[in-house]
Scaffold this active site. Structure first.
Site, PDB file in Angstrom:
ATOM      1  N   LYS A 112      38.326  38.469  19.791  1.00 27.67           N
ATOM      2  CA  LYS A 112      37.176  38.808  18.950  1.00 27.67           C
ATOM      3  C   LYS A 112      37.177  37.996  17.658  1.00 27.67           C
ATOM      4  CE  LYS A 112      35.927  43.384  20.617  1.00 27.67           C
ATOM      5  NZ  LYS A 112      35.553  44.744  20.234  1.00 27.67           N
ATOM      6  N   LYS A 196      35.427  38.291  31.017  1.00 26.68           N
ATOM      7  CA  LYS A 196      35.129  39.702  31.315  1.00 26.68           C
ATOM      8  C   LYS A 196      33.654  39.996  31.092  1.00 26.68           C
ATOM      9  CE  LYS A 196      35.919  42.904  28.232  1.00 26.68           C
ATOM     10  NZ  LYS A 196      36.441  43.856  27.247  1.00 26.68           N
ATOM     11  N   LYS A 199      29.211  43.948  27.210  1.00 28.11           N
ATOM     12  CA  LYS A 199      27.883  44.358  26.750  1.00 28.11           C
ATOM     13  C   LYS A 199      27.439  43.569  25.533  1.00 28.11           C
ATOM     14  CE  LYS A 199      29.597  48.848  25.568  1.00 28.11           C
ATOM     15  NZ  LYS A 199      30.810  48.848  24.737  1.00 28.11           N
TER      16      LYS A 199
HETATM   17  P1  AMP Z   1      34.105  48.997  25.576  1.00 30.46           P
HETATM   18  O1  AMP Z   1      32.808  48.542  26.097  1.00 30.46           O
HETATM   19  O2  AMP Z   1      34.941  47.863  25.076  1.00 30.46           O
HETATM   20  O3  AMP Z   1      33.996  50.127  24.608  1.00 30.46           O
HETATM   21  O4  AMP Z   1      34.895  49.580  26.832  1.00 30.46           O
HETATM   22  C1  AMP Z   1      34.780  50.903  27.306  1.00 30.46           C
HETATM   23  C2  AMP Z   1      35.610  51.083  28.559  1.00 30.46           C
HETATM   24  O5  AMP Z   1      35.117  50.252  29.617  1.00 30.46           O
HETATM   25  C3  AMP Z   1      37.082  50.691  28.387  1.00 30.46           C
HETATM   26  O6  AMP Z   1      37.878  51.598  29.117  1.00 30.46           O
HETATM   27  C4  AMP Z   1      37.172  49.316  28.983  1.00 30.46           C
HETATM   28  O7  AMP Z   1      38.445  49.015  29.490  1.00 30.46           O
HETATM   29  C5  AMP Z   1      36.154  49.408  30.115  1.00 30.46           C
HETATM   30  N1  AMP Z   1      35.570  48.080  30.394  1.00 30.46           N
HETATM   31  C6  AMP Z   1      34.865  47.312  29.525  1.00 30.46           C
HETATM   32  N2  AMP Z   1      34.464  46.169  30.102  1.00 30.46           N
HETATM   33  C7  AMP Z   1      34.938  46.213  31.377  1.00 30.46           C
HETATM   34  C8  AMP Z   1      34.864  45.321  32.495  1.00 30.46           C
HETATM   35  N3  AMP Z   1      34.216  44.151  32.403  1.00 30.46           N
HETATM   36  N4  AMP Z   1      35.458  45.688  33.649  1.00 30.46           N
HETATM   37  C9  AMP Z   1      36.099  46.882  33.760  1.00 30.46           C
HETATM   38  N5  AMP Z   1      36.212  47.768  32.744  1.00 30.46           N
HETATM   39  C10 AMP Z   1      35.640  47.448  31.570  1.00 30.46           C
END
Ligand code: AMP
Ligand code: TRP
Length: 329
Positions: A112, A196, A199
């Site tokens: 980041k 990865k 969003k």
């Molecule tokens: P975040 O969007 O970073 O708040 O992630 C929320 C949850 O979604 C966390 O448990 C992440 O590990 C999971 N996560 C986010 N992006 C991915 C992805 N591309 N594949 C699988 N899990 C994800």
């Protein structure tokens, strides 16, 4: 008594199909076997610049999505991080017991930080806030995607350290374990299978958001990158993009990869992508229907208010224990 689990998602955009497969779908299943606490971690989101108005909207929208997916507030606690002051209070106590080196080694920080022009100190101390989220609820398990492993390991190290420094032979804090899905723990971008799915990707074609329209979803899947091999195979080395699509297909359909591969033998990518698009739309549409109903009423606000009360009751007890142990209360 049921064991407790905790997890959080950042309202830094609309969740993607990666969030859904990697973490959020599991939240729904787990709430029957555990006492589940699910958080909209808005204080984590501000470690990178956010538009205040958009952040407020995304916070409500993410809460509604949790509910639309099937999180049941009569079984689980669902709340907004900033409604529980113990999170930022605990984060300070935790920061004072973490090393700068430990924080600088976090890959999420490095990734980041590389994308920011100026790096806020909160981006570095982010793991302290996350450690606090987990330990405040005595969580035994933390369902997350693969990218969170390092943060969970840090939490476990921190708990050992805190208990041995301040526990006088007792365990004040509970040591959590990560729960990672067998498949789909790391869904990759549709445009670049080496990164990865996120969003906050500036290329919106790289991710499918849970609020994309069926038309957008179909278009994004049809324009997903593949390769020149032209055969549906699961080969992460030589066909990483197609393998990622297969992972998504398998996770959404609950079918074995081998079974899907044999279905598309000799058909090229067209039919495969078209079926994957239909499957994705069929998964997301019912969630969107409930989401739209929830966003039209007042229920979401009521649930957030109630969640704050319930979360505060638990978190304030752990915070007090930590403060007493450290000699500041
Ligand atoms: P975040 O969007 O970073 O708040 O992630 C929320 C949850 O979604 C966390 O448990 C992440 O590990 C999971 N996560 C986010 N992006 C991915 C992805 N591309 N594949 C699988 N899990 C994800
Ligand atoms: N760091 C997590 C992510 O980026 C979000 C998060 C914050 C979290 N606090 C948490 C996840 C506590 C699990 C438990 O995805």
């Amino acid at each position: 008594m049921k064991q407790r689990i905790f997890s959080g998602v950042q309202p830094s955009g609309t969740p993607t199909i990666g969030n859904y497969i990697g973490a959020m779908r599991g939240f729904v299943e787990l709430q029957d076997d555990y006492e589940a606490v699910y958080c909209v971690v808005n204080q984590h989101a501000i470690t990178v610049p956010q538009d205040p108005k958009v952040l407020r909207e995304n916070t409500k929208s993410l809460t509604a999505l949790y509910l639309a997916m099937g999180i049941d507030p009569s079984k689980s606690i669902i709340f907004k991080q900033s409604d529980v002051p113990a999170h930022s209070q605990a984060a300070w106590l935790i920061q004072c017991n973490l090393g700068l080196g430990e924080l600088e080694r976090m890959t999420q920080y490095k990734d980041k930080a590389a994308k920011q022009e100026s790096i806020g100190a909160g981006l570095l101390t982010y793991p302290a806030l996350m450690v606090g989220d987990i330990i405040l609820y005595d969580a035994e398990f933390v369902p997350v995607g693969d990218d969170q492993r390092q943060h969970i390991e840090l939490t476990r190290d921190f708990v050992d350290r805190f208990n041995s420094r301040f526990g006088n032979g007792n365990d004040i804090l509970v040591k959590p374990e990560g729960l990672y899905p067998d498949h789909g723990a790391r869904v990759m971008s549709l445009q670049d299978p080496s990164s990865k799915m996120s969003k906050s990707d500036s290329n919106v074609k790289g991710f499918i958001s849970l609020l994309d329209t069926p038309k957008q979803i179909t278009k994004k899947i049809k324009s997903a990158v593949t390769d020149s091999i032209g055969e549906v195979n699961y080969d992460k080395e030589n066909q990483p993009a197609v393998s990622n699509l297969l992972d998504i297909y398998s996770s959404l359909s609950m079918r074995d990869i081998d079974d899907i591969v044999s279905e598309y033998q000799g058909t090229g990518y067209g039919a495969f992508k078209s079926d994957l698009a239909d499957l994705t739309v069929a998964t997301i549409e019912p969630i969107q229907e409930r989401y739209n109903q929830l966003m039209a009423g007042d229920e979401v606000e009521d649930i957030i208010r109630d969640g704050a009360v319930r979360a505060n009751e638990i978190a304030s007890i752990t915070l007090e224990k930590m403060e007493k142990a450290m000699g500041i209360r």
